[in-house]
Design a protein around this motif. Structure first.
Motif, PDB file in Angstrom:
ATOM      1  N   THR A   1      13.970  -2.947 -11.684  1.00 37.48           N
ATOM      2  CA  THR A   1      15.228  -2.760 -12.177  1.00 37.48           C
ATOM      3  C   THR A   1      16.212  -3.772 -12.016  1.00 37.48           C
ATOM      4  O   THR A   1      17.104  -3.922 -12.456  1.00 37.48           O
ATOM      5  CB  THR A   1      15.965  -1.310 -11.944  1.00 37.48           C
ATOM      6  OG1 THR A   1      16.077  -1.295 -10.687  1.00 37.48           O
ATOM      7  CG2 THR A   1      14.870  -0.451 -12.560  1.00 37.48           C
ATOM      8  N   SER A   2      15.811  -4.698 -10.942  1.00 38.09           N
ATOM      9  CA  SER A   2      16.580  -5.754 -10.557  1.00 38.09           C
ATOM     10  C   SER A   2      15.666  -6.973 -10.092  1.00 38.09           C
ATOM     11  O   SER A   2      14.741  -6.894  -9.754  1.00 38.09           O
ATOM     12  CB  SER A   2      17.397  -5.210  -9.473  1.00 38.09           C
ATOM     13  OG  SER A   2      16.771  -4.841  -8.232  1.00 38.09           O
ATOM     14  N   LEU A   3      16.376  -7.975 -10.040  1.00 40.14           N
ATOM     15  CA  LEU A   3      15.603  -9.310  -9.385  1.00 40.14           C
ATOM     16  C   LEU A   3      15.111  -9.001  -8.020  1.00 40.14           C
ATOM     17  O   LEU A   3      14.203  -9.566  -7.622  1.00 40.14           O
ATOM     18  CB  LEU A   3      16.827 -10.644  -9.431  1.00 40.14           C
ATOM     19  CG  LEU A   3      17.144 -10.982 -10.980  1.00 40.14           C
ATOM     20  CD1 LEU A   3      18.144 -12.178 -10.679  1.00 40.14           C
ATOM     21  CD2 LEU A   3      15.838 -11.524 -11.654  1.00 40.14           C
ATOM     22  N   ALA A   4      15.930  -8.382  -7.269  1.00 40.87           N
ATOM     23  CA  ALA A   4      15.290  -7.974  -5.882  1.00 40.87           C
ATOM     24  C   ALA A   4      14.095  -7.302  -5.932  1.00 40.87           C
ATOM     25  O   ALA A   4      13.288  -7.469  -4.900  1.00 40.87           O
ATOM     26  CB  ALA A   4      16.423  -7.251  -5.128  1.00 40.87           C
ATOM     27  N   ASP A   5      13.901  -6.563  -6.815  1.00 43.25           N
ATOM     28  CA  ASP A   5      12.579  -5.877  -6.959  1.00 43.25           C
ATOM     29  C   ASP A   5      11.155  -6.834  -7.500  1.00 43.25           C
ATOM     30  O   ASP A   5      10.170  -6.132  -7.380  1.00 43.25           O
ATOM     31  CB  ASP A   5      12.723  -4.702  -8.046  1.00 43.25           C
ATOM     32  CG  ASP A   5      13.420  -3.784  -7.810  1.00 43.25           C
ATOM     33  OD1 ASP A   5      13.827  -3.421  -6.568  1.00 43.25           O
ATOM     34  OD2 ASP A   5      14.192  -3.116  -8.874  1.00 43.25           O
ATOM     35  N   LEU A   6      11.715  -7.881  -7.646  1.00 41.44           N
ATOM     36  CA  LEU A   6      10.436  -8.865  -8.084  1.00 41.44           C
ATOM     37  C   LEU A   6       9.728  -9.448  -6.665  1.00 41.44           C
ATOM     38  O   LEU A   6       8.718 -10.257  -7.146  1.00 41.44           O
ATOM     39  CB  LEU A   6      11.041 -10.098  -8.867  1.00 41.44           C
ATOM     40  CG  LEU A   6      11.385  -9.805 -10.219  1.00 41.44           C
ATOM     41  CD1 LEU A   6      12.223 -10.959 -11.028  1.00 41.44           C
ATOM     42  CD2 LEU A   6      10.336  -9.192 -11.105  1.00 41.44           C
ATOM     43  N   LYS A   7      10.251  -9.267  -5.729  1.00 37.74           N
ATOM     44  CA  LYS A   7       9.631  -9.656  -4.147  1.00 37.74           C
ATOM     45  C   LYS A   7       7.996  -9.079  -4.486  1.00 37.74           C
ATOM     46  O   LYS A   7       7.751  -8.020  -4.583  1.00 37.74           O
ATOM     47  CB  LYS A   7      10.449  -9.205  -3.180  1.00 37.74           C
ATOM     48  CG  LYS A   7       9.771  -9.906  -1.741  1.00 37.74           C
ATOM     49  CD  LYS A   7      10.856  -9.452  -0.760  1.00 37.74           C
ATOM     50  CE  LYS A   7      10.298 -10.121   0.694  1.00 37.74           C
ATOM     51  NZ  LYS A   7      11.287  -9.708   1.708  1.00 37.74           N
ATOM     52  N   GLY A   8       7.053 -10.059  -4.148  1.00 39.76           N
ATOM     53  CA  GLY A   8       5.789  -9.707  -4.187  1.00 39.76           C
ATOM     54  C   GLY A   8       5.131  -9.769  -5.477  1.00 39.76           C
ATOM     55  O   GLY A   8       4.054  -9.439  -5.400  1.00 39.76           O
TER      56      GLY A   8
ATOM     57  N   LEU B   1      16.426 -15.735  -8.502  1.00 32.34           N
ATOM     58  CA  LEU B   1      15.666 -15.263  -7.493  1.00 32.34           C
ATOM     59  C   LEU B   1      16.315 -15.356  -5.907  1.00 32.34           C
ATOM     60  O   LEU B   1      16.584 -14.337  -5.134  1.00 32.34           O
ATOM     61  CB  LEU B   1      14.199 -15.507  -7.303  1.00 32.34           C
ATOM     62  CG  LEU B   1      13.274 -15.320  -8.467  1.00 32.34           C
ATOM     63  CD1 LEU B   1      11.946 -15.793  -8.529  1.00 32.34           C
ATOM     64  CD2 LEU B   1      13.203 -13.602  -8.591  1.00 32.34           C
ATOM     65  N   ARG B   2      16.648 -16.815  -5.722  1.00 37.26           N
ATOM     66  CA  ARG B   2      16.984 -16.890  -4.372  1.00 37.26           C
ATOM     67  C   ARG B   2      18.515 -16.312  -4.046  1.00 37.26           C
ATOM     68  O   ARG B   2      18.924 -15.713  -3.101  1.00 37.26           O
ATOM     69  CB  ARG B   2      17.229 -18.589  -4.164  1.00 37.26           C
ATOM     70  CG  ARG B   2      17.720 -19.030  -2.765  1.00 37.26           C
ATOM     71  CD  ARG B   2      17.649 -20.617  -2.559  1.00 37.26           C
ATOM     72  NE  ARG B   2      18.775 -21.145  -3.471  1.00 37.26           N
ATOM     73  CZ  ARG B   2      18.149 -21.890  -4.636  1.00 37.26           C
ATOM     74  NH1 ARG B   2      16.898 -21.891  -4.762  1.00 37.26           N
ATOM     75  NH2 ARG B   2      18.961 -22.407  -5.255  1.00 37.26           N
ATOM     76  N   LYS B   3      19.235 -16.246  -5.201  1.00 38.03           N
ATOM     77  CA  LYS B   3      20.654 -15.691  -5.058  1.00 38.03           C
ATOM     78  C   LYS B   3      20.451 -14.128  -4.898  1.00 38.03           C
ATOM     79  O   LYS B   3      21.489 -13.443  -4.646  1.00 38.03           O
ATOM     80  CB  LYS B   3      21.411 -15.878  -6.328  1.00 38.03           C
ATOM     81  CG  LYS B   3      21.981 -17.528  -6.360  1.00 38.03           C
ATOM     82  CD  LYS B   3      22.761 -17.707  -7.457  1.00 38.03           C
ATOM     83  CE  LYS B   3      23.437 -19.055  -7.249  1.00 38.03           C
ATOM     84  NZ  LYS B   3      24.703 -19.436  -8.275  1.00 38.03           N
ATOM     85  N   ALA B   4      19.480 -13.508  -5.451  1.00 36.25           N
ATOM     86  CA  ALA B   4      19.051 -11.887  -5.229  1.00 36.25           C
ATOM     87  C   ALA B   4      18.415 -11.965  -4.082  1.00 36.25           C
ATOM     88  O   ALA B   4      17.942 -10.740  -3.541  1.00 36.25           O
ATOM     89  CB  ALA B   4      18.298 -11.612  -6.342  1.00 36.25           C
ATOM     90  N   GLY B   5      18.076 -12.802  -3.105  1.00 33.70           N
ATOM     91  CA  GLY B   5      17.666 -12.738  -1.606  1.00 33.70           C
ATOM     92  C   GLY B   5      16.096 -12.923  -1.683  1.00 33.70           C
ATOM     93  O   GLY B   5      15.320 -12.319  -0.866  1.00 33.70           O
TER      94      GLY B   5
END
Length: 321
Positions: A134-141, A161-165
């Protein structure tokens, strides 16, 4: 579109920088003056305004004869070596313009092409509706499809992505052509995709989750497309630069007042189904550009480490500075 005739100021600046070589741009028999201005674009809506200008006779009204070539390239690194030789004016995107300049191509940005904004979003990240994203942070992995592993959209995804950590090493970015992305996402071969108009509508219709326009992570609003020329050609031909920009401004005014006709024409010219173009958000075509518009992109390129060599200054890229 601005009411100030910026292109007149640009033409004067170019004329002032031209020397005796400008006077030699026409041969004694006039053949050089009669040669058409060679324009190269990609088959998409943002670079398509010259086609509208040609159809409406805007180039001829501004004393120009043009030859427009459409090439299926997503990167102006293909065009840069030919500027001043094979082509006179080319479509470009910020990351590619910056990279081409860093590689030693003597190019100048003569005008903006369009502006990406909250109201006129041309890009979008979509996550699979079956994934719990539901967010860019959830795209990790996760596995994310982009049309290429370089260029402006790729750079924008990395910036968002970088701005979302989420660092680039935290995701798997894979190359998938725009027309194949929806099938790949539907089949679960990727977890998310970065796409542009006119493909956005298909993802919305399929119910996939929109995560925002990655271009706006660099700047909002953002000049995401531009017109470039070889510096020597631009200095020798200020009147053609003036005519080109004036023709685009006239075409933009017409398109804004004739939405359906513009969409019908673009669908035909770009060989797209009319229903696809009808559902698309048209670009916010705009010719005005300043060095400040390029600074966020130069910063994003520097942060990404994608380009080898010395990055150009924005003031050195924009004609008239």
């Amino acid at each position: 579109m601005t009411t100030t005739p910026r292109w007149t100021t640009l033409a004067l600046a170019l004329a002032l920088t031209a020397t005796a070589a400008s006077a030699c741009s026409s041969s004694d028999d006039g053949k050089s003056e009669a040669a058409p201005v060679r324009i190269v674009i990609n088959p998409a809506a943002p670079p398509a305004l010259p086609l509208v200008a040609e159809k409406n006779g805007d180039f001829k009204k501004n004393g120009m004869d043009v030859k427009i070539t459409i090439l299926p390239s997503t990167s102006i690194t293909t065009f840069a070596p030919g500027l001043g030789r094979t082509y006179d004016i080319a479509w470009g995107t910020p990351a590619d313009v910056i990279a081409a300049s860093a590689q030693g191509h003597d190019i100048k940005v003569i005008a903006a092409a369009y502006v990406d904004s909250e109201e006129h979003q041309q890009g979008q990240l979509f996550a699979s509706k079956s994934a719990k994203i539901t967010s860019l942070a959830d795209l990790k992995g996760k596995r994310i499809a982009t049309p290429s592993l370089s260029g402006t959209l790729y750079l924008s995804v990395q910036t968002a992505l970088r701005k979302a950590g989420v660092e680039a090493k935290d995701v798997e970015l894979v190359e998938v052509p725009f027309p194949n992305m929806l099938d790949q996402l539907n089949a679960g071969r990727v977890d998310a995709v970065a796409t542009i108009e006119p493909f956005v509508g298909g993802f919305k219709a399929a119910g996939h989750t929109g995560l925002g326009d990655p271009f706006l992570s660099v700047a909002s609003p953002a000049v995401t497309g531009m017109w470039i020329a070889n510096q020597g050609w631009a200095q020798k031909n200020p009147e053609k630069v003036t005519g080109f920009v004036a023709a685009l401004d006239a075409a933009e005014t017409w398109a804004g007042a004739n939405d359906k006709e513009a969409r019908d024409f673009l669908a035909s010219a770009l060989k797209l189904p009319p229903q696809v173009m009808a559902a698309s958000t048209l670009p916010d075509w705009e010719s005005d550009i300043t060095a400040e518009n390029l600074n966020p992109w130069i910063d994003a390129v520097a942060a990404s480490g994608q380009v080898n060599g010395t990055l150009p200054k924005a003031t050195d890229l924009v004609a008239g500075n």
